[in-house]
Write a protein that holds these residues in place. Structure first.
Motif, mmCIF file in Angstrom:
data_model
loop_
_atom_site.group_PDB
_atom_site.id
_atom_site.type_symbol
_atom_site.label_atom_id
_atom_site.label_comp_id
_atom_site.label_asym_id
_atom_site.label_seq_id
_atom_site.Cartn_x
_atom_site.Cartn_y
_atom_site.Cartn_z
ATOM 1 N N UNK A 1 0.865 -1.175 0.000
ATOM 2 C CA UNK A 1 0.000 0.000 0.000
ATOM 3 C C UNK A 1 0.903 1.226 0.000
ATOM 4 N N UNK A 2 0.897 1.945 -1.133
ATOM 5 C CA UNK A 2 1.800 3.069 -1.378
ATOM 6 C C UNK A 2 1.239 4.351 -0.752
ATOM 7 N N UNK A 3 2.122 5.292 -0.481
ATOM 8 C CA UNK A 3 1.716 6.634 -0.016
ATOM 9 C C UNK A 3 0.778 6.540 1.185
ATOM 10 N N UNK A 4 1.033 5.585 2.055
ATOM 11 C CA UNK A 4 0.098 5.349 3.152
ATOM 12 C C UNK A 4 -0.051 6.592 4.033
ATOM 13 N N UNK A 5 -1.304 6.918 4.316
ATOM 14 C CA UNK A 5 -1.588 8.059 5.173
ATOM 15 C C UNK A 5 -2.030 9.293 4.420
ATOM 16 N N UNK A 6 -1.880 9.273 3.093
ATOM 17 C CA UNK A 6 -2.248 10.470 2.328
ATOM 18 C C UNK A 6 -3.638 10.345 1.715
ATOM 19 N N UNK A 7 -4.139 9.147 1.590
ATOM 20 C CA UNK A 7 -5.447 8.949 0.957
ATOM 21 C C UNK A 7 -6.543 9.048 1.997
ATOM 22 N N UNK A 8 -7.703 8.590 1.633
ATOM 23 C CA UNK A 8 -8.801 8.565 2.594
ATOM 24 C C UNK A 8 -8.658 7.258 3.345
ATOM 25 N N UNK A 9 -7.645 7.198 4.193
ATOM 26 C CA UNK A 9 -7.358 5.944 4.863
ATOM 27 C C UNK A 9 -8.557 5.504 5.657
ATOM 28 N N UNK A 10 -8.985 4.324 5.407
ATOM 29 C CA UNK A 10 -9.958 3.770 6.301
ATOM 30 C C UNK A 10 -9.250 2.677 7.080
ATOM 31 N N UNK A 11 -8.928 3.022 8.324
ATOM 32 C CA UNK A 11 -8.219 2.045 9.145
ATOM 33 C C UNK A 11 -9.070 0.798 9.336
ATOM 34 N N UNK A 12 -10.392 0.996 9.227
ATOM 35 C CA UNK A 12 -11.294 -0.142 9.402
ATOM 36 C C UNK A 12 -11.072 -1.185 8.307
ATOM 37 N N UNK A 13 -10.747 -0.699 7.102
ATOM 38 C CA UNK A 13 -10.554 -1.620 5.986
ATOM 39 C C UNK A 13 -9.167 -2.242 5.960
ATOM 40 N N UNK A 14 -8.211 -1.505 6.523
ATOM 41 C CA UNK A 14 -6.812 -1.909 6.399
ATOM 42 C C UNK A 14 -6.602 -3.389 6.730
ATOM 43 N N UNK A 15 -7.288 -3.816 7.768
ATOM 44 C CA UNK A 15 -7.133 -5.188 8.243
ATOM 45 C C UNK A 15 -7.633 -6.214 7.215
ATOM 46 N N UNK A 16 -8.553 -5.763 6.362
ATOM 47 C CA UNK A 16 -9.125 -6.689 5.376
ATOM 48 C C UNK A 16 -8.327 -6.738 4.077
ATOM 49 N N UNK A 17 -7.399 -5.813 3.903
ATOM 50 C CA UNK A 17 -6.601 -5.827 2.674
ATOM 51 C C UNK A 17 -5.537 -6.918 2.761
ATOM 52 N N UNK A 18 -5.503 -7.820 1.802
ATOM 53 C CA UNK A 18 -4.494 -8.896 1.853
ATOM 54 C C UNK A 18 -3.130 -8.400 1.364
ATOM 55 N N UNK A 19 -2.607 -7.371 2.040
ATOM 56 C CA UNK A 19 -1.343 -6.773 1.597
ATOM 57 C C UNK A 19 -0.178 -7.296 2.435
ATOM 58 N N UNK A 20 1.020 -7.101 1.883
ATOM 59 C CA UNK A 20 2.235 -7.550 2.556
ATOM 60 C C UNK A 20 2.989 -6.410 3.215
ATOM 61 N N UNK A 21 2.821 -5.209 2.678
ATOM 62 C CA UNK A 21 3.631 -4.097 3.171
ATOM 63 C C UNK A 21 2.884 -2.772 3.128
ATOM 64 N N UNK A 22 3.293 -1.885 4.009
ATOM 65 C CA UNK A 22 2.797 -0.500 4.027
ATOM 66 C C UNK A 22 3.970 0.408 3.714
ATOM 67 N N UNK A 23 3.762 1.370 2.826
ATOM 68 C CA UNK A 23 4.806 2.356 2.569
ATOM 69 C C UNK A 23 4.408 3.682 3.200
ATOM 70 N N UNK A 24 5.187 4.117 4.166
ATOM 71 C CA UNK A 24 4.906 5.390 4.834
ATOM 72 C C UNK A 24 5.222 6.512 3.855
#
Ligand code: C2E
Ligand code: MG
Ligand code: MG
Ligand code: MG
Length: 288
Positions: free
Chosen positions: A185-208
């Motif tokens: 997940x690129x540019x993390x924190x700049x979009x309309x982050x929904x922390x509620x969804x984050x847990x459901x995304x089958x991602x491997x990494x977060x890019x600050x």
């Protein structure tokens, strides 16, 4: 832009109508010209990828590369910020996006043949590619065409792709995950982050995002968000990558806080494939 032109036109009444059509024409023509030039650039092989290392914060080893698109337009090397937004307004982005995925796989195969296989190459994906619904097929075909393992390809997606239709977005992420590619997940924190969804995304990494990395220099309050994102990512079992690391102080701080990977001008700038080979042969980038 067109909205501003329309507003001015309304203000000016009848005379404004002439202004409005003229201005709209000019913008439409300019956009069309760039679009046509860009389509030719793709056909003539004027697009190319530069590669920026992702470095393990603890060891200084190169653990991957992000492929970043460039347009060699005559003598000028045009950065993506100047043409991707135009490509994104039409289906051209689908062709360009597919080319980027194909070229990254082709490069990985060339590096493998040289015995220099990169653990992973990351490519950026546009919202429209994601929404088209066949990205998993595009990825799978490119991997097969070049005989590259899915685990050596990573896709960088952004939160904005997941905002409009979170359920469809999560479904596509799942299909991509099934192909075996890594997702971040690129540019993390700049979009309309929904922390509620984050847990459901089958991602491997977060890019600050770089904007938060920049604030490290401003002291404890500035680094609060970076600290929180690192903790959050680790609690969710994700790798955390800092982008846009420009100073030794930022690098030292991120390393101390347990950020897993670093990317930025302080470590290395994006560079052509041949330059990356030389760096890769050296094995690591000093992390002090
Ligand atoms: P991004 O994916 O967030 O990529 C990081 C951008 O930050 C790159 O700019 C990179 O050169 C730049 N960067 C890296 N380290 C530093 C640093 O320490 N300081 C500063 N100031 N900048 C740093 P670039 O190559 O101009 O790309 C800009 C954006 O264009 C990318 O942001 C990405 O969103 C988009 N992009 C690039 N290639 C592609 C592509 O193939 N497809 C699509 N759809 N978008 C792309
Ligand atoms: Mg990126
Ligand atoms: Mg980024
Ligand atoms: Mg960014």
């Amino acid at each position: 832009d067109a909205d501003a032109a329309l507003y001015r036109a309304k203000e000016q009444g009848r005379n404004g109508f002439c202004f409005f059509t003229h201005e709209l024409n000019r913008q439409a023509v300019a956009k069309l010209e760039t679009e046509v030039a860009l389509r030719h650039a793709l056909q003539r092989g004027e697009l190319l990828l530069h590669y920026q290392p992702k470095v393990c914060a603890a060891s200084g080893r190169i653990v991957g590369a992000e492929a970043l698109l460039r347009w060699q337009r005559g003598d000028e090397l045009v950065p993506p910020g100047r043409f991707i937004p135009i490509a994104e307004q039409s289906s051209l982005i689908l062709d360009i996006g597919a080319w980027v995925i194909d070229e990254a796989c082709a490069q990985q195969a060339r590096w493998q043949a040289l015995g220099l296989a990169m653990p992973r190459i990351a490519v950026n994906v546009a919202a429209r590619q994601f929404a088209a619904g066949n990205l998993d097929t595009v990825v799978d075909e490119a991997l097969r065409r070049h005989g590259v393992a899915a685990s050596s390809l990573e896709l960088e997606v952004t939160e904005s792709m997941l905002v409009d239709t979170p359920a469809a977005g999560i479904e596509m992420l799942g299909r991509l995950k099934e192909t075996g590619v890594r997702l971040s997940l690129d540019d993390f924190g700049t979009g309309y982050s929904s922390l509620a969804y984050l847990r459901q995304f089958p991602i491997d990494a977060l890019k600050i995002d770089k904007s938060f990395v920049d604030q490290i220099d401003a002291g404890p309050e500035g680094s609060a968000i970076v600290d929180a994102v690192i903790a959050l990512a680790h609690r969710l079992g994700l790798t955390v990558v800092a982008e846009g690391v420009e100073t030794a102080a930022q690098q030292a701080y991120l390393r101390r806080q347990g950020c897993d990977e670093l990317q930025g001008f302080h470590l290395a700038r994006p560079m052509p494939a041949h330059a990356f080979e030389a760096l890769w042969a050296g094995g690591e980038v000093a992390v002090g």
